[in-house]
Enzyme design. Sequence first.
Site, PDB file in Angstrom:
ATOM      1  CD1 TRP A 102      -2.113  -2.156   1.946  1.00  0.00           C
ATOM      2  CD2 TRP A 102      -2.961  -1.317   0.060  1.00  0.00           C
ATOM      3  NE1 TRP A 102      -3.122  -2.991   1.527  1.00  0.00           N
ATOM      4  CE2 TRP A 102      -3.661  -2.507   0.383  1.00  0.00           C
ATOM      5  CE3 TRP A 102      -3.319  -0.621  -1.096  1.00  0.00           C
ATOM      6  CZ2 TRP A 102      -4.704  -3.004  -0.416  1.00  0.00           C
ATOM      7  CZ3 TRP A 102      -4.353  -1.113  -1.882  1.00  0.00           C
ATOM      8  CH2 TRP A 102      -5.027  -2.288  -1.545  1.00  0.00           C
ATOM      9  CG  ASP A 172      -3.047   3.928   4.311  1.00  0.00           C
ATOM     10  OD1 ASP A 172      -4.088   3.796   4.990  1.00  0.00           O
ATOM     11  OD2 ASP A 172      -2.795   3.255   3.294  1.00  0.00           O
ATOM     12  CE  LYS A 196      -8.374  -2.994   4.320  1.00  0.00           C
ATOM     13  NZ  LYS A 196      -7.696  -2.164   3.324  1.00  0.00           N
TER      14      LYS A 196
HETATM   15  C1  PLP Z   1      -7.104  -1.757   2.211  1.00  0.00           C
HETATM   16  C2  PLP Z   1      -6.042  -0.748   2.249  1.00  0.00           C
HETATM   17  C3  PLP Z   1      -5.939   0.290   1.297  1.00  0.00           C
HETATM   18  C4  PLP Z   1      -6.818   0.358   0.073  1.00  0.00           C
HETATM   19  O1  PLP Z   1      -8.094   0.666   0.354  1.00  0.00           O
HETATM   20  P1  PLP Z   1      -9.222   0.786  -0.775  1.00  0.00           P
HETATM   21  O2  PLP Z   1     -10.342   1.310   0.030  1.00  0.00           O
HETATM   22  O3  PLP Z   1      -9.463  -0.570  -1.336  1.00  0.00           O
HETATM   23  O4  PLP Z   1      -8.753   1.753  -1.790  1.00  0.00           O
HETATM   24  C5  PLP Z   1      -4.971   1.233   1.469  1.00  0.00           C
HETATM   25  N1  PLP Z   1      -4.120   1.192   2.507  1.00  0.00           N
HETATM   26  C6  PLP Z   1      -4.166   0.206   3.429  1.00  0.00           C
HETATM   27  C7  PLP Z   1      -3.198   0.208   4.553  1.00  0.00           C
HETATM   28  C8  PLP Z   1      -5.134  -0.783   3.328  1.00  0.00           C
HETATM   29  O5  PLP Z   1      -5.178  -1.761   4.255  1.00  0.00           O
END
Ligand code: PLP
Length: 361
Positions: A102, A172, A196
């Site tokens: 990511w 993030d 999540k």
């Molecule tokens: C799942 C995830 C993403 C991507 O998320 P989307 O909503 O599918 O764009 C980005 N960063 C992390 C750390 C993730 O776990």
Amino acid sequence: MERIYNFSAGPSMLPEEIIEKAAAELLNYNGCGMSVMEMSHRSGEFQAIIDAAEADLRDLMGIPSNYKVLFLQGGGTLQFSMVPLNLLSGSGKADYIVTGQWAKKAASEAKKFGDIKIAASSEESVFTYIPKLKKEDFRADADYVYITTNNTIYGSRYPELPDTGNIILAADQSSNFLSQVYDVNDFGLIFAGAQKNIGPAGVTITIVREDLLGKAPENTPIYLDYKIHADKGSMYNTPPCFAIYMAGLNFQWIKKQGGVAALQKHNEEQAARLYDTIDNSSLFSCPVNKEDRSIMNVVFVTGNADLDKQFVAEAKSQGLVNLGGHRTVGGMRASIYNAMPDEGVDKLIEFMKKFQVSHRL
Ligand SMILES: *Cc1c(COP(=O)(O)O)cnc(C)c1O
């Protein structure tokens, strides 16, 4: 049908209680004769929903008043573009720490917009550790330093935040939002996709310090400018109303659990029990550096790809589902987000022990 234990990395389990509440309110929300899905985002009812969600989130995270909370769309992925578009407003430079796929994707997207340096990467060891950096490792004139606080695919997290000196930290937190206590003041910006630890997919939350707004280039597409969302209370256009409502129910649930500190303790205990099982096993092992292990995504392997597949399949037949590792890495991954009950972890541990006895090589 009985509910199963869903160890998916996302979309993932939600507290049963909030799904039941949503179900009870589905046809007729709060006596207004319609569901949240059908109501105008400009209605008083919806305004109350989004206001309460924001107020509860501010409470839970102790978000200072000089930070805006934005309810956006486009997932974590759109933030990979919005962060550089909005924050590369000084030198046009940013330093990224690449600790997983990511972060890597975020860095390659950011390269479209400015001078991006990879300050460090743990890719050479398949992202099994978090690089340790000092202030001096970052370019002093960088507009921001970017990190992924929890690496969903590889099962690692920052044991502590890097010291970036005066440089803004952008993070993030998609896979560990509200799972452990952070001081929002340590960040210029935090974002997290919902699926999540927040609620159903469809809403992405960005928390951004006010003074960082309004600096995007003139030609920035309107939706991608944080300022428009801040100015319009996340209602420049139609927001993902139902996902925001569900997030709000989840925030209330977290408050009922005692808040983020209480959840952190619970999450750490669950993770510790799983890691102990793995570390004391003759079959399973965890490739991640001990002090960098995630308390949300517990990654483990047997060392034999066929046996891993068998584990995932047999676990599924026991009602323990989605234990396969990310398609790019294989092995196993147990995602134990806030909503995972202790009983789910107990059952998984019990199953691991049985599997180990019957499949010891
Ligand atoms: C799942 C995830 C993403 C991507 O998320 P989307 O909503 O599918 O764009 C980005 N960063 C992390 C750390 C993730 O776990």
